[in-house]
Design a protein around this motif. Structure first.
Motif, PDB file in Angstrom:
ATOM      1  N   GLY A  29     -24.693  51.812  47.770  1.00 37.51           N
ATOM      2  CA  GLY A  29     -23.729  50.317  47.659  1.00 37.51           C
ATOM      3  C   GLY A  29     -23.925  49.650  47.003  1.00 37.51           C
ATOM      4  O   GLY A  29     -23.586  49.266  46.867  1.00 37.51           O
ATOM      5  N   GLU A  30     -25.338  49.235  47.902  1.00 36.25           N
ATOM      6  CA  GLU A  30     -25.564  47.897  47.296  1.00 36.25           C
ATOM      7  C   GLU A  30     -27.035  47.817  47.300  1.00 36.25           C
ATOM      8  O   GLU A  30     -27.336  48.186  46.487  1.00 36.25           O
ATOM      9  N   VAL A  31     -27.466  46.224  46.153  1.00 34.25           N
ATOM     10  CA  VAL A  31     -28.592  45.758  45.750  1.00 34.25           C
ATOM     11  C   VAL A  31     -29.686  44.815  46.520  1.00 34.25           C
ATOM     12  O   VAL A  31     -28.595  43.868  46.966  1.00 34.25           O
ATOM     13  N   VAL A  32     -30.487  44.713  46.282  1.00 36.01           N
ATOM     14  CA  VAL A  32     -31.299  42.806  46.936  1.00 36.01           C
ATOM     15  C   VAL A  32     -31.810  42.818  45.509  1.00 36.01           C
ATOM     16  O   VAL A  32     -31.782  43.048  44.574  1.00 36.01           O
ATOM     17  N   LEU A  33     -31.100  41.489  45.643  1.00 38.57           N
ATOM     18  CA  LEU A  33     -31.267  40.425  44.491  1.00 38.57           C
ATOM     19  C   LEU A  33     -32.265  38.826  45.248  1.00 38.57           C
ATOM     20  O   LEU A  33     -32.490  38.453  45.781  1.00 38.57           O
ATOM     21  N   ARG A  34     -33.880  38.713  44.153  1.00 40.08           N
ATOM     22  CA  ARG A  34     -34.036  37.736  44.084  1.00 40.08           C
ATOM     23  C   ARG A  34     -33.587  36.821  43.569  1.00 40.08           C
ATOM     24  O   ARG A  34     -33.684  36.943  42.268  1.00 40.08           O
ATOM     25  N   VAL A  35     -33.195  36.500  44.682  1.00 41.81           N
ATOM     26  CA  VAL A  35     -33.035  34.696  44.088  1.00 41.81           C
ATOM     27  C   VAL A  35     -33.368  32.996  43.682  1.00 41.81           C
ATOM     28  O   VAL A  35     -33.760  33.113  43.755  1.00 41.81           O
ATOM     29  N   LYS A  36     -32.387  33.477  42.279  1.00 43.15           N
ATOM     30  CA  LYS A  36     -33.321  32.731  41.404  1.00 43.15           C
ATOM     31  C   LYS A  36     -32.178  30.582  41.673  1.00 43.15           C
ATOM     32  O   LYS A  36     -33.105  29.949  41.521  1.00 43.15           O
ATOM     33  N   ALA A  37     -30.988  30.708  41.827  1.00 43.45           N
ATOM     34  CA  ALA A  37     -30.412  29.733  41.633  1.00 43.45           C
ATOM     35  C   ALA A  37     -29.909  29.762  42.826  1.00 43.45           C
ATOM     36  O   ALA A  37     -28.947  31.422  42.589  1.00 43.45           O
ATOM     37  N   SER A  38     -28.604  29.447  43.685  1.00 42.78           N
ATOM     38  CA  SER A  38     -27.324  29.422  44.620  1.00 42.78           C
ATOM     39  C   SER A  38     -27.313  28.312  44.676  1.00 42.78           C
ATOM     40  O   SER A  38     -27.735  26.744  44.639  1.00 42.78           O
ATOM     41  N   THR A  39     -25.777  27.909  44.335  1.00 42.11           N
ATOM     42  CA  THR A  39     -25.331  26.051  43.927  1.00 42.11           C
ATOM     43  C   THR A  39     -24.087  26.286  45.255  1.00 42.11           C
ATOM     44  O   THR A  39     -23.473  27.436  45.653  1.00 42.11           O
ATOM     45  N   LEU A  40     -24.515  24.995  45.329  1.00 38.61           N
ATOM     46  CA  LEU A  40     -23.517  24.374  47.063  1.00 38.61           C
ATOM     47  C   LEU A  40     -22.235  24.454  47.358  1.00 38.61           C
ATOM     48  O   LEU A  40     -21.810  23.911  45.329  1.00 38.61           O
ATOM     49  N   ASN A  41     -21.428  24.373  47.700  1.00 34.87           N
ATOM     50  CA  ASN A  41     -19.581  24.347  47.354  1.00 34.87           C
ATOM     51  C   ASN A  41     -19.040  23.354  48.190  1.00 34.87           C
ATOM     52  O   ASN A  41     -20.104  24.114  49.972  1.00 34.87           O
ATOM     53  N   TYR A  42     -17.798  22.905  48.339  1.00 35.40           N
ATOM     54  CA  TYR A  42     -17.773  22.074  49.719  1.00 35.40           C
ATOM     55  C   TYR A  42     -17.393  23.802  51.071  1.00 35.40           C
ATOM     56  O   TYR A  42     -16.777  23.156  52.358  1.00 35.40           O
ATOM     57  N   HIS A  43     -16.713  24.405  49.835  1.00 36.95           N
ATOM     58  CA  HIS A  43     -16.674  25.649  51.410  1.00 36.95           C
ATOM     59  C   HIS A  43     -17.619  25.753  51.893  1.00 36.95           C
ATOM     60  O   HIS A  43     -17.348  26.627  53.705  1.00 36.95           O
ATOM     61  N   ASP A  44     -19.010  25.571  51.959  1.00 41.29           N
ATOM     62  CA  ASP A  44     -19.728  25.862  52.357  1.00 41.29           C
ATOM     63  C   ASP A  44     -20.104  24.795  53.646  1.00 41.29           C
ATOM     64  O   ASP A  44     -20.406  24.924  55.463  1.00 41.29           O
ATOM     65  N   ILE A  45     -19.936  23.722  53.340  1.00 41.41           N
ATOM     66  CA  ILE A  45     -19.907  22.411  54.683  1.00 41.41           C
ATOM     67  C   ILE A  45     -18.540  23.300  55.726  1.00 41.41           C
ATOM     68  O   ILE A  45     -18.968  23.020  56.978  1.00 41.41           O
ATOM     69  N   PHE A  46     -17.512  23.760  54.839  1.00 43.56           N
ATOM     70  CA  PHE A  46     -16.445  23.788  55.826  1.00 43.56           C
ATOM     71  C   PHE A  46     -16.393  25.205  56.934  1.00 43.56           C
ATOM     72  O   PHE A  46     -16.905  25.618  58.148  1.00 43.56           O
ATOM     73  N   THR A  47     -17.981  25.975  56.012  1.00 44.82           N
ATOM     74  CA  THR A  47     -18.123  27.325  56.717  1.00 44.82           C
ATOM     75  C   THR A  47     -19.174  27.220  58.010  1.00 44.82           C
ATOM     76  O   THR A  47     -19.247  27.033  58.965  1.00 44.82           O
ATOM     77  N   ARG A  48     -20.410  25.593  57.902  1.00 42.60           N
ATOM     78  CA  ARG A  48     -20.663  25.300  58.948  1.00 42.60           C
ATOM     79  C   ARG A  48     -20.274  24.601  59.729  1.00 42.60           C
ATOM     80  O   ARG A  48     -19.975  24.599  61.058  1.00 42.60           O
ATOM     81  N   ARG A  49     -19.330  23.555  59.494  1.00 42.07           N
ATOM     82  CA  ARG A  49     -18.188  23.175  60.271  1.00 42.07           C
ATOM     83  C   ARG A  49     -17.079  23.913  61.449  1.00 42.07           C
ATOM     84  O   ARG A  49     -17.156  23.854  62.205  1.00 42.07           O
ATOM     85  N   GLY A  50     -17.386  25.227  60.911  1.00 43.79           N
ATOM     86  CA  GLY A  50     -15.867  26.256  61.412  1.00 43.79           C
ATOM     87  C   GLY A  50     -14.644  25.835  60.914  1.00 43.79           C
ATOM     88  O   GLY A  50     -14.018  24.494  60.931  1.00 43.79           O
ATOM     89  N   MET A  51     -13.849  26.870  61.162  1.00 38.57           N
ATOM     90  CA  MET A  51     -11.950  26.595  59.866  1.00 38.57           C
ATOM     91  C   MET A  51     -11.430  27.276  61.274  1.00 38.57           C
ATOM     92  O   MET A  51     -11.367  28.366  61.451  1.00 38.57           O
ATOM     93  N   PRO A  52     -10.838  26.551  60.816  1.00 40.09           N
ATOM     94  CA  PRO A  52      -9.191  27.119  62.794  1.00 40.09           C
ATOM     95  C   PRO A  52      -8.940  28.373  62.049  1.00 40.09           C
ATOM     96  O   PRO A  52      -8.695  28.561  60.707  1.00 40.09           O
ATOM     97  N   GLY A  53      -9.334  28.964  63.168  1.00 44.87           N
ATOM     98  CA  GLY A  53      -8.174  30.452  63.232  1.00 44.87           C
ATOM     99  C   GLY A  53      -8.973  31.350  62.436  1.00 44.87           C
ATOM    100  O   GLY A  53      -8.507  32.329  61.853  1.00 44.87           O
ATOM    101  N   ILE A  54     -10.800  30.996  61.927  1.00 44.57           N
ATOM    102  CA  ILE A  54     -11.295  32.051  61.269  1.00 44.57           C
ATOM    103  C   ILE A  54     -12.283  32.400  61.992  1.00 44.57           C
ATOM    104  O   ILE A  54     -13.137  31.329  62.217  1.00 44.57           O
ATOM    105  N   THR A  55     -12.794  34.350  62.308  1.00 42.69           N
ATOM    106  CA  THR A  55     -14.121  33.540  63.298  1.00 42.69           C
ATOM    107  C   THR A  55     -14.880  34.532  61.976  1.00 42.69           C
ATOM    108  O   THR A  55     -14.840  34.889  61.757  1.00 42.69           O
ATOM    109  N   LEU A  56     -16.185  33.811  62.379  1.00 40.98           N
ATOM    110  CA  LEU A  56     -17.317  34.293  61.277  1.00 40.98           C
ATOM    111  C   LEU A  56     -18.368  34.930  62.150  1.00 40.98           C
ATOM    112  O   LEU A  56     -18.767  33.705  63.614  1.00 40.98           O
ATOM    113  N   PRO A  57     -19.044  35.674  61.492  1.00 38.63           N
ATOM    114  CA  PRO A  57     -20.702  36.208  62.241  1.00 38.63           C
ATOM    115  C   PRO A  57     -21.335  34.955  62.323  1.00 38.63           C
ATOM    116  O   PRO A  57     -21.838  34.999  60.916  1.00 38.63           O
ATOM    117  N   LEU A  58     -21.736  34.588  63.121  1.00 37.52           N
ATOM    118  CA  LEU A  58     -23.421  34.195  62.880  1.00 37.52           C
ATOM    119  C   LEU A  58     -24.860  34.699  63.586  1.00 37.52           C
ATOM    120  O   LEU A  58     -24.944  35.329  64.628  1.00 37.52           O
TER     121      LEU A  58
END
Length: 337
Positions: A29-58
């Motif tokens: 059900g999955e595919v692998v992509l060769r990444v050509k471009a990715s763009t950052l959002n402030y959401h990525d900053i929140f992911t790095r900092r950690g968000m109250p009440g949200i547990t992320l796999p690191l």
């Protein structure tokens, strides 16, 4: 493979560039992509900092927005072939996971994603442009049109106009014939927003934006013809100390559109303005696949420009993070492997 990943929650020091991150492998059900471009959002900053009440796999590879080409196809995947040019809908609408948050994202050489999250890129749209469209631009489109109903002749104020969502809001408002007031923090940003079509620009670091709006359109009032003074729409996804001032810019029956709170989610409130001026507060939560497809269509038609501020590699992705976190961006930053 080479990747830039978040090892644990914290400051910039928790991000690591690696040349031997585990390879991306497609499961059924999955595919692998060769990444050509990715763009950052402030959401990525929140992911790095950690968000109250949200547990992320690191650890996790950040980068919600991913554009690339299909290089491996897992079992039970139909409709896609090796070499297809695609952008990823970051939200898994089955598991509710998010690329770059709950599974590895685009800041790597390769990225594995469920096939149902792929969106085909039009032939005349490049990878950088495609990577701009999902999170910021599709969110802006949903907020402006689906929920906000912005239309010709309306006076629209846009706080945070120099960010990814903001530059798209400016373009969409002009696309339908609205009059735009864009707010930003430097002369360079204001000049470039003018070039995008903003009718008025205001440096909120140097001037009180509420006073400037009153000077442009008059102070809103409940009485007589003054009831038409003020903005029809104020876009505020910053929150913080700009929230109440935003309410005060609006005419009777005006609308605040919001899709986030980058400067604070619990501002001091003054709800008197909401009932006295019969204001509408309209929230918009992310985007749909159709919003992404519409943005790609507008880009293909030349009606929507992907404003790219700077381009980075995986090796210097930490600089891209810093640029976003310090709000030194006009539009979007792109990271290419």
């Amino acid at each position: 493979m080479r990747a830039f990943y978040i090892s644990k929650h914290g400051g910039p020091e928790v991000c690591v560039y690696s040349t031997d991150y585990p390879d991306a492998v497609a499961k059924p059900g999955e595919v692998v992509l060769r990444v050509k471009a990715s763009t950052l959002n402030y959401h990525d900053i929140f992911t790095r900092r950690g968000m109250p009440g949200i547990t992320l796999p690191l650890p996790v590879v950040p980068g919600l927005d991913v554009a690339g080409e299909v290089v491996e196809i897992g079992a039970n995947v139909e409709g896609w072939t090796i070499g297809d040019r695609v952008v990823v809908d970051p939200i898994n609408r089955i598991s509710r996971g998010i690329v770059g948050e709950t599974i590895d994202g685009g800041l790597a050489e390769y990225c594995v994603v469920p096939a149902h999250q792929l969106v085909r890129i039009p032939d005349n749209v490049d990878f950088d442009t495609a990577a701009v469209m999902p999170t910021a631009y599709a969110t802006a489109l949903r907020m402006m049109f689906t929920n906000g109903r912005v239309s010709a002749g309306e006076k629209v104020g846009i706080l945070g106009a120099s960010g990814g969502v903001g530059v798209c809001c400016v373009q969409l408002a002009k696309l339908v014939g609205a009059e735009v007031v864009a707010f930003a923090s430097s002369a360079d940003k204001l000049a470039r927003l003018k070039d995008l079509g903003a009718d008025h620009v205001i440096n909120y670091q140097e001037k009180d934006f509420l006073e400037e709006i009153h000077a442009l359109y008059g102070k809103p009032s409940r009485r007589g013809p003054k009831s038409t003074n003020g903005l029809d729409v104020m876009i505020n996804y910053t929150g913080g100390d700009s929230w109440v001032k935003s309410l005060k810019t609006l005419r009777v029956g005006g609308r605040v559109l919001t899709c986030g709170a980058t400067a604070g989610f619990d501002p001091v409130e003054d709800i008197r303005y909401i009932w006295v001026f019969e204001l509408q507060i309209l929230g918009s939560n992310a985007y749909t696949r159709e919003d992404i497809e519409k943005c790609l269509e507008l880009a293909s038609q030349g009606k929507l420009k992907a404003l790219i501020d700077e381009t980075y590699t995986l090796e210097n992705a930490a600089e891209a993070f810093a640029r976003v976190e310090e709000r030194r961006v006009l539009g979007k930053v792109v990271v290419r492997p």
